[in-house]
Design a protein around this motif. Structure first.
Motif, PDB file in Angstrom:
ATOM      1  N   LYS A 293      -3.429 -16.731 -28.357  1.00  0.00           N
ATOM      2  CA  LYS A 293      -4.652 -16.005 -28.712  1.00  0.00           C
ATOM      3  C   LYS A 293      -5.174 -15.226 -27.519  1.00  0.00           C
ATOM      4  N   LYS A 296      -2.934 -12.185 -26.904  1.00  0.00           N
ATOM      5  CA  LYS A 296      -3.117 -11.138 -27.912  1.00  0.00           C
ATOM      6  C   LYS A 296      -4.355 -10.304 -27.608  1.00  0.00           C
ATOM      7  N   LYS A 300      -4.248  -6.241 -26.260  1.00  0.00           N
ATOM      8  CA  LYS A 300      -4.914  -5.178 -27.003  1.00  0.00           C
ATOM      9  C   LYS A 300      -5.832  -4.376 -26.083  1.00  0.00           C
TER      10      LYS A 300
END
Length: 381
Positions: A293, A296, A300
């Motif tokens: 998590k 990610k 981004k």
């Protein structure tokens, strides 16, 4: 003119020496830069109110006549010092001076503020009577940094590991007692936020520190740190999904299963709901985590930054620049993050954000200087 074999040997030796010198400079320059930056930072910002105490001066323009200490800067100072000690540039006494100052400026809680904690009072400064004032209340980020520094110190100086771990556990217990919301499963922003406070469900995004949370979970055996880690990463992921940029705000309102940015001036500035002076640390906080998590959310953000012509000191969550100028306190965390993720498509950021090392470390801005030194110590390897 025909050269004899001895001349060729001589030329070869010169070439070898030259090539060796180039390689040596390439390999040692980062070390020289790291050491120079650390020593410049230490000489410029670290003050010693007593022979056995140290704090980092955060005052405007680094005013040594009117210094200001913060728990945040105390945590940074301890982290930087133990990292410098790992490289042989600081020693245990340097670190213990920071420990002693923290212990001498702990916060009190209770109706009459009668209970001493291991949390650090968030600020100390000279008042108009030139008295050193210890402000009440704590700031969670500083306390978490201090706890992590103590965990690192236990590894760096194993003879005193029991002492440092004991302090880290005591501090950890108080963080989870006074700076934790069991309803949301997340850390609050300080011990001043209680159940009846309107800020009870407020989260500072730069307080999401998965690597530190898991270190404290292992050190203390307290499962609540795993809850904090999972919950705060989930809320950060919620915020990341709101916009194509992946940018997150300085502050957000959270529930057990959702998060939304705060409005302008909800906490301190008109940029509270933007990617600003607090959220700029998020890439640094996520950089060393292997949690999917965390990776990610970080990727981004880095993808957005990698497509910017140059990175400025703040953005709206939709990606609009808030200002036109650059700032090391925004670029250093990005460089730090990319240095831990080389070869993943963002190396242009590694090159572009190296500008923070192209000039002498500032003597006038604690935040810029401190984040730059942290990026240098762990990113220029």
């Amino acid at each position: 003119m025909k050269l004899n074999k001895y001349t060729w040997i001589f030329v070869g030796l010169i070439a070898a020496v030259y090539l060796g010198t180039l390689i040596w400079v390439r390999l040692t320059n980062p070390v020289y830069l790291q050491k120079n930056m650390y020593q410049t930072w230490e000489n410029s910002y670290v003050m010693h109110p007593k022979s056995d105490q140290s704090f980092v001066n955060t005052s405007k323009n680094n005013d040594h006549q009117n210094p200001v200490a913060l728990s945040e800067s105390q945590g940074y100072g301890m982290l930087i010092t133990v990292r410098a000690a790992q490289k042989g540039w600081a020693n245990q006494k340097d670190f213990d001076r920071f420990v002693n100052y923290w212990l001498a400026h702990r916060d009190y809680v209770g109706d009459q503020r009668q209970t001493e904690t291991y949390l650090m009072s968030w600020r100390q400064y000279y008042n108009r009577h030139h008295q050193w004032v210890n402000d009440i209340n704590s700031a969670t980020d500083g306390d978490v940094y201090i706890a992590m520094a103590l965990a690192l110190a236990a590894k760096q100086w194993p003879k005193d590991a029991t002492y440092y771990r004991s302090l880290a556990k005591n501090l950890s217990d108080d963080i989870l007692t006074y700076e934790y919301n069991p309803q949301t499963g997340a850390l609050t922003v300080g011990d001043w936020v209680t159940r009846d406070s309107k800020y009870w469900q407020l989260m500072r995004t730069s307080d999401v520190m998965p690597d530190i949370f898991m270190t404290l979970a292992k050190l203390t055996g307290d499962s609540r740190w795993r809850t904090v880690n999972n919950t705060m990463l989930d809320r950060l992921a919620d915020l990341s999904r709101l916009h194509h940029t992946g940018l997150v705000p300085d502050f957000a309102w959270i529930t057990r299963d959702a998060a939304k940015p705060v409005k302008p001036n909800a906490i301190s500035t008109k940029y509270d709901g933007d990617y600003s002076a607090n959220a700029c640390r998020v890439p640094m906080m996520l950089a060393t985590s292997n949690n999917p998590k965390a990776r990610k959310v970080l990727k981004k953000m880095l993808r957005f930054f990698s497509h910017q012509q140059y990175i400025t000191a703040g953005y709206s969550l939709r990606g609009k620049r808030l200002v036109k100028y650059q700032s090391a306190s925004f670029s250093a965390p990005i460089f730090f993050a990319v240095s831990h993720h080389r070869g993943e498509g963002y190396d242009n950021l590694f090159d572009s954000q190296k500008y923070i090392f192209s000039k002498p470390l500032t003597h006038k801005n604690y935040y810029d200087a401190t984040l730059t030194v942290m990026a240098a110590l762990e990113g220029l390897n």
